[in-house]
Design an enzyme around this catalytic site. Structure first.
Site, PDB file in Angstrom:
ATOM      1  N   ARG A  51       0.862  -1.173   0.000  1.00 52.75           N
ATOM      2  CA  ARG A  51       0.000   0.000   0.000  1.00 52.75           C
ATOM      3  C   ARG A  51       0.895   1.218   0.000  1.00 52.75           C
ATOM      4  O   ARG A  51       1.857   1.267   0.740  1.00 52.75           O
ATOM      5  CB  ARG A  51      -0.856  -0.007   1.261  1.00 52.75           C
ATOM      6  N   LYS A 148       5.700 -15.656  10.048  1.00 54.07           N
ATOM      7  CA  LYS A 148       5.129 -15.836  11.384  1.00 54.07           C
ATOM      8  C   LYS A 148       4.531 -14.509  11.846  1.00 54.07           C
ATOM      9  O   LYS A 148       4.956 -13.476  11.326  1.00 54.07           O
ATOM     10  CB  LYS A 148       6.191 -16.358  12.346  1.00 54.07           C
ATOM     11  N   HIS A 178      12.252 -18.821  10.450  1.00 59.68           N
ATOM     12  CA  HIS A 178      13.593 -18.547   9.912  1.00 59.68           C
ATOM     13  C   HIS A 178      14.691 -19.263  10.678  1.00 59.68           C
ATOM     14  O   HIS A 178      15.789 -19.439  10.178  1.00 59.68           O
ATOM     15  CB  HIS A 178      13.864 -17.037   9.809  1.00 59.68           C
ATOM     16  N   LYS A 182      18.798 -21.469   9.495  1.00 58.74           N
ATOM     17  CA  LYS A 182      20.156 -21.194   9.993  1.00 58.74           C
ATOM     18  C   LYS A 182      21.056 -22.383   9.715  1.00 58.74           C
ATOM     19  O   LYS A 182      20.668 -23.541   9.903  1.00 58.74           O
ATOM     20  CB  LYS A 182      20.123 -20.926  11.505  1.00 58.74           C
ATOM     21  N   GLU A 216      18.203 -13.468  24.355  1.00 59.90           N
ATOM     22  CA  GLU A 216      18.380 -12.261  23.539  1.00 59.90           C
ATOM     23  C   GLU A 216      18.721 -11.082  24.437  1.00 59.90           C
ATOM     24  O   GLU A 216      18.215 -10.991  25.556  1.00 59.90           O
ATOM     25  CB  GLU A 216      17.092 -11.960  22.774  1.00 59.90           C
ATOM     26  N   HIS A 240      10.185 -21.317  17.465  1.00 61.24           N
ATOM     27  CA  HIS A 240      11.632 -21.553  17.347  1.00 61.24           C
ATOM     28  C   HIS A 240      12.146 -22.649  18.292  1.00 61.24           C
ATOM     29  O   HIS A 240      12.832 -23.572  17.870  1.00 61.24           O
ATOM     30  CB  HIS A 240      12.409 -20.266  17.629  1.00 61.24           C
TER      31      HIS A 240
END
Ligand code: NAD
Length: 484
Positions: A51, A148, A178, A182, A216, A240
């Site tokens: 858009r 996702k 994803h 890896k 993380e 994951h």
């Protein structure tokens, strides 16, 4: 050892949401790197569809800027950038109206592989599938790629699967996680099924327990609204960590073929026991010297969304009965680290006596950073003074072991997008896998809601809430360090 580039057939790739963050940060740079590697033929086209009234030149400028930011090394080659941009088109289109669809139809080439990448919010997945059908854009050579999150719970995932199935065969649907793209995650399968050494020991007779950590350092900035509704369980654990658990726990598939691999993964998810409430710890970062607390970031002083979750899971089958799997993931932790630790049992009898201490082997598979494998083995401590034992690492870093040509392997999106074009679904989740993962996750979340569970606070930059340590301690075990 030089990695081989196997060229693919010409394709048209339409990126719905082509101006968005994911497309510009990940997908387009990944395509550029594959273009530089010579993997796709000249005739190929990348069509951004979003858009927003952009001209083709405006979109190409946006892409050029993204390449400078996210593929800086290769973007220095202006000839390569120009060549790539020549293959980039743009159409202004709305998933919810007729705007742009006729123009898109005219741009597509009937003879080529055609891929539609749904890089838009999940509420648009259904409308996009319907529009593609309604405008007769789906050929037998068509694939769709769905980002996702795939649903919010079992019911919504089922509804989404049903909508997609009304328009496409399962063999045309590529659900991306994803993590599966890896390099090291695929290496999990190579290590397990390419070596005679590990597989005979890969069961509850020899393995005491398995730890899977995805830590993380980043918070949730920029994703507050989504994250507040999702939390760590939906955002990381259901997809994951669950996928990593499957690859570690699954039986050897008869061959490395998409359905053979996915059948085995599905069996693992279905063999998971429901998780007992006292085997789960939820946490929420509370701020500290390193930054703001979760509630402040989302602007909701009463938020009970978890930014951390640790749990003990059991895979009830012959191979794993009695071996717990401890999984943990969180934001704003002390280090960025994804690692799987396979902790073996002690030797059944020590011939060296009490003073030699207790020792057990451990295999660590590091997914990031510094991808590699470490096997902890027990040896004699050098020198005089009797038979003292010490644990030392047999350490292998993939970058060092495989030489400089492999220091920069394709990133997950490069591999996955090329797999879509090749028609290889091995590294994509099948609909039944996603539903089974939600079926395991839903009762956990429902339990929290029913009990009014409040996550335990933890300091930013720490290893998570203290209760997660207790989860292990109660079982006379401890987490391996989250290494900076
Ligand atoms: P974004 O908000 O940055 O971009 C959304 C894109 O969708 C824009 O290009 C916008 O123009 C387009 N769009 C919005 N409404 C539209 C409509 N009605 N018709 C056509 N196009 C429309 O979002 P994003 O961060 O790029 O995320 C896209 C998807 O990928 C989401 O499902 C997200 O959950 C998922 N995802 C994103 C990341 C990430 O790192 N950004 C990571 C994993 C998954």
């Amino acid at each position: 050892m030089v990695s081989r580039v196997i060229p693919v057939d010409p394709f048209d790739l339409v990126i719905f949401g082509g101006t968005g963050d994911l497309a510009q940060r990940k997908i387009v740079p990944a395509l550029f790197r594959r273009y530089c590697a010579g993997q796709w033929p000249e005739a190929t086209r990348i069509i951004g569809a979003a858009r927003g009234a952009l001209t083709v030149d405006g979109f190409r400028e946006m892409v050029a800027e993204s390449l400078r930011q996210h593929a800086p090394k290769r973007a220095k080659d202006q000839e390569a950038v120009n060549g790539f941009l020549q293959r980039v088109e743009y159409v202004s289109l709305d998933a919810l109206t007729e705007e742009g669809w006729a123009q898109l139809a005219e741009m597509l080439n009937a003879d080529r592989i055609r891929a539609f990448y749904f890089s838009v919010g999940p509420r648009l997945f259904g409308p996009l599938a319907e529009q593609i059908r309604a405008h007769n854009l789906a050929t037998p050579q068509t694939r769709i790629v769905v980002e996702k999150p795939f649903g919010h719970d079992l019911e919504s995932a089922r509804a989404l699967n049903a909508t997609l199935a009304a328009h496409f065969d399962e063999g045309q649907i590529y659900r991306i996680d994803h993590y599966l793209g890896k390099e090291t995650v695929q290496n999990l399968m190579a290590v397990r099924f390419g070596n005679m050494l590990f597989e005979p020991l890969w069961n509850s007779q020899y393995v005491d327990h398995i730890q899977i950590t995805v830590a993380e350092t980043v918070g949730i900035d920029g994703r507050e609204e989504y994250y507040e509704r999702a939390g760590a369980m939906r955002d990381m654990m259901q997809n994951h960590l669950m996928q990593l658990l499957c690859l570690i726990a699954m039986e050897p598939p008869a061959k490395f073929d998409p359905d053979a691999v996915r059948d085995e993964k599905l069996k693992v998810i279905r063999a998971l026991d429901p998780v007992e409430p006292h085997h789960i710890v939820r946490g929420q970062f509370a701020g500290g010297a390193d930054g703001r607390g979760y509630r402040e970031v989302v602007g909701n002083p009463r938020s009970t969304t978890e930014s951390y979750v640790a749990l003990r899971a059991h895979v009830s089958n012959w191979r794993w009965a009695g071996t717990p799997f401890y999984l943990r993931t969180g934001k704003e932790l002390v280090a960025r680290s994804s690692v799987i630790n396979v902790m073996f049992k002690d030797a059944p009898h020590s011939i060296f006596g009490e003073e030699a201490g207790r020792h057990a082997n451990a295999l660590s598979i590091r997914l990031q950073p510094n991808e590699g494998i470490t096997l902890k083995v027990t040896i004699k401590e050098p020198g005089q003074g009797g038979m003292r034992l010490v644990d030392v690492p047999l350490d292998m870093s993939f970058a060092e072991a495989l030489g400089p040509e492999n220091q920069d392997p394709p990133d997950a999106y490069e591999r996955l997008v090329m797999d879509v074009i090749r028609g290889n679904q091995t590294l994509f989740m099948r609909g039944d896998e996603v539903e089974a993962a939600w079926a395991w996750t839903d009762p956990i979340i429902a339990g929290w809601q029913a009990r009014g569970d409040v996550p335990k606070p933890y300091e930013n930059g720490s290893t998570g809430p203290g209760d997660a340590e207790l989860l292990m301690k109660r079982d006379h075990r401890r987490w391996q360090g989250i290494n900076p």
